[in-house]
Design a protein around this motif. Structure first.
Motif, mmCIF file in Angstrom:
data_model
loop_
_atom_site.group_PDB
_atom_site.id
_atom_site.type_symbol
_atom_site.label_atom_id
_atom_site.label_comp_id
_atom_site.label_asym_id
_atom_site.label_seq_id
_atom_site.Cartn_x
_atom_site.Cartn_y
_atom_site.Cartn_z
ATOM 1 N N ALA A 86 0.836 -1.210 0.000
ATOM 2 C CA ALA A 86 0.000 0.000 0.000
ATOM 3 C C ALA A 86 0.870 1.258 0.000
ATOM 4 C CB ALA A 86 -0.938 -0.003 1.207
ATOM 5 N N GLN A 87 1.863 1.276 0.862
ATOM 6 C CA GLN A 87 2.745 2.439 0.968
ATOM 7 C C GLN A 87 3.554 2.640 -0.317
ATOM 8 O OE1 GLN A 87 5.770 2.124 3.998
ATOM 9 N NE2 GLN A 87 6.294 4.284 3.850
ATOM 10 N N ARG A 88 4.146 1.549 -0.840
ATOM 11 C CA ARG A 88 4.955 1.659 -2.066
ATOM 12 C C ARG A 88 4.094 2.090 -3.251
ATOM 13 N NH1 ARG A 88 9.652 2.392 -2.870
ATOM 14 N NH2 ARG A 88 9.817 0.969 -4.595
ATOM 15 N N LEU A 89 2.893 1.535 -3.372
ATOM 16 C CA LEU A 89 1.997 1.897 -4.466
ATOM 17 C C LEU A 89 1.688 3.391 -4.425
ATOM 18 C CD1 LEU A 89 0.053 1.524 -6.801
ATOM 19 C CD2 LEU A 89 -1.606 0.561 -5.194
ATOM 20 N N GLU B 35 4.924 5.438 -5.314
ATOM 21 C CA GLU B 35 5.277 5.354 -6.732
ATOM 22 C C GLU B 35 4.259 6.088 -7.600
ATOM 23 O OE1 GLU B 35 8.054 4.241 -8.021
ATOM 24 O OE2 GLU B 35 8.893 3.334 -6.222
ATOM 25 N N ARG B 36 2.977 5.958 -7.275
ATOM 26 C CA ARG B 36 1.930 6.636 -8.038
ATOM 27 C C ARG B 36 2.075 8.150 -7.916
ATOM 28 N NH1 ARG B 36 -2.536 8.945 -6.610
ATOM 29 N NH2 ARG B 36 -2.665 8.002 -4.548
ATOM 30 N N GLN B 37 2.247 8.624 -6.686
ATOM 31 C CA GLN B 37 2.363 10.068 -6.456
ATOM 32 C C GLN B 37 3.650 10.632 -7.041
ATOM 33 O OE1 GLN B 37 1.765 10.261 -2.185
ATOM 34 N NE2 GLN B 37 -0.465 10.341 -2.408
ATOM 35 N N SER C 246 -3.002 10.226 -10.744
ATOM 36 C CA SER C 246 -4.150 10.020 -9.864
ATOM 37 C C SER C 246 -4.437 8.520 -9.858
ATOM 38 C CB SER C 246 -5.367 10.779 -10.389
ATOM 39 O OG SER C 246 -5.767 10.222 -11.647
ATOM 40 N N GLN C 247 -5.264 8.066 -8.935
ATOM 41 C CA GLN C 247 -5.660 6.661 -8.957
ATOM 42 C C GLN C 247 -6.375 6.336 -10.259
ATOM 43 O OE1 GLN C 247 -7.900 5.970 -5.329
ATOM 44 N NE2 GLN C 247 -6.065 5.365 -4.208
ATOM 45 N N ALA C 248 -7.203 7.262 -10.750
ATOM 46 C CA ALA C 248 -7.924 7.036 -12.005
ATOM 47 C C ALA C 248 -6.958 6.889 -13.181
ATOM 48 C CB ALA C 248 -8.913 8.165 -12.261
ATOM 49 N N ALA C 249 -5.914 7.717 -13.213
ATOM 50 C CA ALA C 249 -4.934 7.631 -14.301
ATOM 51 C C ALA C 249 -4.189 6.299 -14.245
ATOM 52 C CB ALA C 249 -3.952 8.799 -14.221
ATOM 53 N N LEU C 250 -3.812 5.861 -13.048
ATOM 54 C CA LEU C 250 -3.123 4.584 -12.929
ATOM 55 C C LEU C 250 -4.054 3.435 -13.293
ATOM 56 C CD1 LEU C 250 -0.652 2.913 -12.342
ATOM 57 C CD2 LEU C 250 -1.238 2.997 -9.900
ATOM 58 N N ALA D 280 2.356 -2.700 -11.427
ATOM 59 C CA ALA D 280 3.779 -2.383 -11.583
ATOM 60 C C ALA D 280 4.069 -1.961 -13.018
ATOM 61 C CB ALA D 280 4.633 -3.579 -11.183
ATOM 62 N N ALA D 281 3.517 -2.694 -13.995
ATOM 63 C CA ALA D 281 3.726 -2.337 -15.402
ATOM 64 C C ALA D 281 3.153 -0.952 -15.693
ATOM 65 C CB ALA D 281 3.095 -3.389 -16.316
ATOM 66 N N GLY D 282 1.991 -0.643 -15.122
ATOM 67 C CA GLY D 282 1.387 0.680 -15.308
ATOM 68 C C GLY D 282 2.242 1.791 -14.725
ATOM 69 N N LEU D 283 2.987 1.467 -13.691
ATOM 70 C CA LEU D 283 3.898 2.437 -13.066
ATOM 71 C C LEU D 283 5.264 2.463 -13.749
ATOM 72 C CD1 LEU D 283 3.114 1.638 -9.320
ATOM 73 C CD2 LEU D 283 2.637 3.817 -10.484
#
Length: 180
Positions: free
Chosen positions: A12-15, A18-20, A25-29, A59-62
């Protein structure tokens, strides 16, 4: 050994980090990864236990490896990883998968499939390769309509960017694999 709760909290923390860091945004990811917005939100709150396939899609999306998403994030030149830091990413009556170490674009895994157990895998990102060494039992691999029986002591190379399955017949199977 790391508890399931600790693994979920770390993911949860890493996601979120990495996203931020990428300004997503969560929607973009969700759009980039193909994982639903609801699932991403639950993972970021550590309220669900996602499958390995779902984590690989995120992970691929990031643009990072699965190991970078579920690992400790320690990028030291050398690091001894004690068994209590291994992350059990999949566990069921059919078997278990532990991520032992990751770095760069490689991941080292320890798998166990119980007698009669099966693990059906979704395709990994394009170009993903697995190198597997069977340590005990006979690993039965199903891929592209073919079945391969791999006995203890043997190794195999698998292009895992397609659906495949592992199973154990006649006794439990233990194998290590490197994913790149």
């Amino acid at each position: 050994m790391t508890s399931s709760r600790e693994v979920l909290d770390r993911i949860a923390q890493r996601l979120r980090q990495e996203r931020q860091a990428r300004g997503f945004s969560q929607a973009a990811l969700a759009e980039r990864s193909g994982v639903s917005l609801r699932m991403l939100a639950l993972i970021e709150k550590a309220e669900t236990n996602p499958s390995i396939a779902t984590l690989a899609e995120i992970a691929a999306g990031l643009g990072i490896s699965l190991g970078a998403l579920v690992g400790s994030g320690d990028e030291a030149a050398a690091r001894v990883i004690p068994p209590q830091d291994f992350a059990t990413v999949w566990q069921s009556p059919a078997g278990s998968a532990r991520l032992l170490a990751s770095g760069g674009k490689a991941e080292l895994w320890d798998w166990r499939i119980e007698t009669g157990g099966r693990y059906d895998a979704s395709p990994d990102p394009a170009g993903t390769m697995e190198l597997i060494q069977v340590q005990e039992g006979v690993l039965v691999l199903e891929v592209d309509g073919a079945t391969h029986a791999v006995p203890a002591g043997h190794a195999l190379r698998l292009a895992s960017d397609r659906a495949y399955a592992y199973r154990a017949e006649g006794g439990p199977v233990r194998f290590v694999k490197v994913v790149s």
